[in-house]
Design a protein around this motif. Structure first.
Motif, short mmCIF file in Angstrom:
data_model
loop_
_atom_site.label_atom_id
_atom_site.label_comp_id
_atom_site.label_asym_id
_atom_site.label_seq_id
_atom_site.Cartn_x
_atom_site.Cartn_y
_atom_site.Cartn_z
N GLN A 88 36.80 41.33 38.65
CA GLN A 88 36.92 40.29 37.26
C GLN A 88 35.24 39.57 37.55
O GLN A 88 35.14 38.76 38.52
CB GLN A 88 37.79 39.31 37.72
CG GLN A 88 39.26 39.88 37.59
CD GLN A 88 39.54 40.76 36.16
OE1 GLN A 88 39.70 39.97 35.14
NE2 GLN A 88 39.63 41.89 36.22
N PRO A 89 34.67 39.65 36.36
CA PRO A 89 33.32 38.81 36.37
C PRO A 89 33.27 37.47 36.59
O PRO A 89 34.16 37.06 35.91
CB PRO A 89 32.77 39.62 35.15
CG PRO A 89 33.60 40.67 34.75
CD PRO A 89 34.84 40.53 35.38
N GLN A 90 32.52 37.19 37.57
CA GLN A 90 32.43 35.65 37.73
C GLN A 90 31.01 35.02 37.66
O GLN A 90 30.95 33.98 37.73
CB GLN A 90 33.27 35.28 38.94
CG GLN A 90 34.66 35.48 38.84
CD GLN A 90 35.43 35.35 40.29
OE1 GLN A 90 34.98 35.56 41.30
NE2 GLN A 90 36.51 34.90 40.18
N ALA A 91 30.23 36.00 37.74
CA ALA A 91 28.76 35.50 37.95
C ALA A 91 27.78 36.59 37.69
O ALA A 91 28.09 37.82 37.36
CB ALA A 91 28.53 35.24 39.41
N VAL A 92 26.40 36.02 37.11
CA VAL A 92 25.45 37.09 36.90
C VAL A 92 24.30 36.43 37.97
O VAL A 92 24.25 35.24 38.14
CB VAL A 92 24.89 36.89 35.53
CG1 VAL A 92 23.77 37.85 35.14
CG2 VAL A 92 26.03 37.02 34.59
N SER A 93 23.43 37.39 38.39
CA SER A 93 22.39 36.99 39.20
C SER A 93 21.05 37.60 38.78
O SER A 93 21.16 39.16 38.49
CB SER A 93 22.82 37.83 40.82
OG SER A 93 21.54 37.37 41.31
N ILE A 94 20.01 37.05 38.35
CA ILE A 94 18.59 37.54 38.00
C ILE A 94 17.95 37.25 39.25
O ILE A 94 18.13 36.14 39.92
CB ILE A 94 18.23 37.01 36.83
CG1 ILE A 94 18.30 35.37 36.85
CG2 ILE A 94 19.32 37.47 35.72
CD1 ILE A 94 17.63 34.93 35.49
N PRO A 106 37.07 37.03 46.22
CA PRO A 106 37.07 38.47 46.80
C PRO A 106 37.26 39.61 45.74
O PRO A 106 36.80 40.84 45.78
CB PRO A 106 38.04 38.53 47.86
CG PRO A 106 38.16 37.26 48.08
CD PRO A 106 38.13 36.25 46.98
N TRP A 107 37.77 39.24 44.61
CA TRP A 107 38.16 40.35 43.63
C TRP A 107 37.23 40.21 42.46
O TRP A 107 37.40 40.73 41.36
CB TRP A 107 39.48 40.09 43.08
CG TRP A 107 40.00 38.68 42.41
CD1 TRP A 107 39.82 38.27 41.30
CD2 TRP A 107 40.65 37.66 43.54
NE1 TRP A 107 40.07 37.01 41.40
CE2 TRP A 107 40.58 36.73 42.75
CE3 TRP A 107 40.84 37.66 44.78
CZ2 TRP A 107 40.93 35.33 42.87
CZ3 TRP A 107 41.50 36.55 45.25
CH2 TRP A 107 41.55 35.05 44.21
N GLY A 108 36.22 39.16 42.62
CA GLY A 108 35.34 39.04 41.63
C GLY A 108 34.28 40.03 41.38
O GLY A 108 34.14 40.75 42.38
N GLY A 109 33.36 39.91 40.24
CA GLY A 109 32.14 40.86 40.41
C GLY A 109 30.99 40.00 39.88
O GLY A 109 31.08 38.91 39.00
N VAL A 110 29.85 40.53 40.03
CA VAL A 110 28.70 40.01 39.87
C VAL A 110 27.86 40.69 39.12
O VAL A 110 27.49 41.97 39.61
CB VAL A 110 28.09 39.21 40.92
CG1 VAL A 110 27.70 39.94 42.05
CG2 VAL A 110 26.63 38.32 40.31
N PHE A 111 27.33 40.49 37.97
CA PHE A 111 26.38 41.44 37.25
C PHE A 111 25.14 41.25 37.86
O PHE A 111 24.56 40.03 37.96
CB PHE A 111 26.20 41.21 35.77
CG PHE A 111 27.60 41.54 34.92
CD1 PHE A 111 27.85 43.10 34.87
CD2 PHE A 111 28.43 40.85 34.65
CE1 PHE A 111 29.00 43.39 34.14
CE2 PHE A 111 29.72 41.26 33.84
CZ PHE A 111 29.81 42.39 33.79
N TRP A 166 38.96 42.53 31.63
CA TRP A 166 39.40 41.05 32.11
C TRP A 166 40.93 41.57 32.33
O TRP A 166 41.74 42.01 31.54
CB TRP A 166 39.27 40.51 30.87
CG TRP A 166 37.94 40.16 30.65
CD1 TRP A 166 37.12 40.74 29.59
CD2 TRP A 166 36.90 39.24 31.23
NE1 TRP A 166 35.61 40.44 29.63
CE2 TRP A 166 35.66 39.58 30.71
CE3 TRP A 166 36.96 38.40 32.46
CZ2 TRP A 166 34.54 38.90 31.24
CZ3 TRP A 166 35.67 37.85 32.82
CH2 TRP A 166 34.68 38.18 32.24
N GLY A 167 41.47 41.00 33.34
CA GLY A 167 42.93 40.80 33.47
C GLY A 167 43.64 41.89 33.74
O GLY A 167 44.71 42.07 33.98
N ILE A 168 42.65 42.99 34.23
CA ILE A 168 43.35 44.35 34.53
C ILE A 168 43.12 44.32 36.30
O ILE A 168 41.88 44.24 36.64
CB ILE A 168 42.46 45.52 33.93
CG1 ILE A 168 42.75 45.46 32.68
CG2 ILE A 168 43.09 46.79 34.65
CD1 ILE A 168 41.94 46.56 31.84
#
Ligand SMILES: Cc1ncc(COP(=O)(O)O)c(C=O)c1O
Length: 339
Positions: free
Chosen positions: A133-139, A73-78, A126-128
């Motif tokens: 917190q980036p965990q994935a990329v989607s194209i 839930p705290w992750g991020g996806v580019f 990172w770590g803030i």
């Protein structure tokens, strides 16, 4: 003359026939039937590696659950700033991940590019704890605007992602259109270039509301299978989705269907390139055309019976599909020339 979307198309006759053939007597439910049992094998042969396939009902749920299997839930996806997951899925990814953030990147021709991704990774916080917190990329392949990632582009994005431990998701709502246009193989366009999980579209190209998630990274299978059940995507009569997907890839049907849609787009683009005032805003590489045209011309097409998508600032979207009549392409071109 309906060019509004590839979703307006019919079901391919081969897929109807597969549904009819599966429509006899009882079959075990929730994926324990013979069609579902064969699906992993047939897709593993297709992708030249062991994969796990989960039929799902929409491209949106394929994307959101694929990403949910990879993101906290705290992750991020580019993703691209105009990607479907970012602007057209009603926050489904945010919802199914319980709050992960979509980290939108700009990029010409509606694609993200490895250098921009690398730069974003360097300043990702990172770590803030204040930052996703980036965990994935989607194209998206083919992209929402019908442009393509070349195989090297995918590899470069895959490498950038892997360099920081991120996984790579591919939204393949128009996977077959991209594959046909690049004249490559499913393996080359996915896991061999770093893709961990794929939303495998079939509905836009001839299936009856049956898409799939194809999992390459085995560690994602279990978390995904619970999420699918929780999201109501473990179909009771799974045999009908599985039978469609089997037929869709058998004898390269999916490529033949997509090739036809792409060829119609090329024909339309070539014809419109000779009409004064019409300018493509993206290269026509699959089955989508985005064109700038004078409003009077758009009005004339609409008045002549062409169904199309109007966007802001005089941009028009035209979509071709596997069952689109050539006469409709020629009819549109005749109207455009007359106008
Ligand atoms: C690129 C892309 N991804 C995902 C989807 C979502 O598909 P669905 O409408 O089946 O949820 C679409 C549908 O238009 C799409 O164009």
């Amino acid at each position: 003359m309906n060019f509004r979307s590839d979703n307006v198309g019919a079901v391919a006759p081969e897929i109807m026939a597969a549904l009819e053939a599966a429509n006899h007597g009882p079959a075990a439910s929730y994926g324990d039937d013979e069609h579902s049992a064969r699906l992993n094998d047939s897709f593993s042969r297709l992708f030249e590696t062991p994969v796990t396939v989960f039929p799902v009902s929409t491209g949106t749920v394929a994307n959101a659950l694929s990403l949910a299997a990879m993101l906290d839930p705290w992750g991020g996806v580019f993703c691209h700033e105009l990607s479907h997951i970012h602007v057209a899925e009603g926050n489904a990814t945010e919802g199914f991940t319980a709050g992960a953030k979509l980290l939108a990147l700009p990029g010409d021709n509606f694609r993200i590019h490895a250098p921009a991704l690398q730069a974003a990774l360097q300043t990702a916080g990172w770590g803030i704890r204040n930052r996703a917190q980036p965990q994935a990329v989607s194209i998206t392949q083919a992209s929402e605007f019908g442009t393509l990632y070349q195989l090297d582009d995918i590899a470069a994005i895959g490498e950038a992602a892997k360099s920081r431990g991120l996984r790579l998701h591919m939204d393949g709502a128009r996977f077959a259109n991209a594959l046909s246009a690049l004249n490559t193989t499913p393996a080359e366009m996915t896991w061999r270039r770093g893709v961990d999980i794929l939303s495998f579209g079939a509905t836009k190209n001839g299936a009856m509301s049956a898409d799939a998630i194809v999992v390459f990274d085995k560690t994602l299978v279990e978390p995904l299978s619970y999420r699918l059940r929780r999201a109501g995507q473990t179909w009771s009569k799974m045999r009908f989705a599985a039978a469609q997907l089997e037929a869709y890839v058998a004898d390269n049907l999916y490529i033949r269907l997509a090739a036809r849609a792409n060829a119609l787009a090329k024909r339309l683009a070539a014809g419109l390139s000779t009409v004064p005032g019409v300018t493509p805003i993206a290269p026509v590489e699959a089955n989508l055309l985005f064109l700038q045209m004078p409003p009077a011309l758009t009005d004339a097409l609409a008045a002549g019976g062409v169904k199309l998508g109007r966007r802001d600032a005089g941009v028009v979207r035209l979509v071709t599909r596997f069952d689109g009549p050539e006469a409709d392409v020629d009819g549109l071109l005749a109207l455009a020339r007359a106008a």
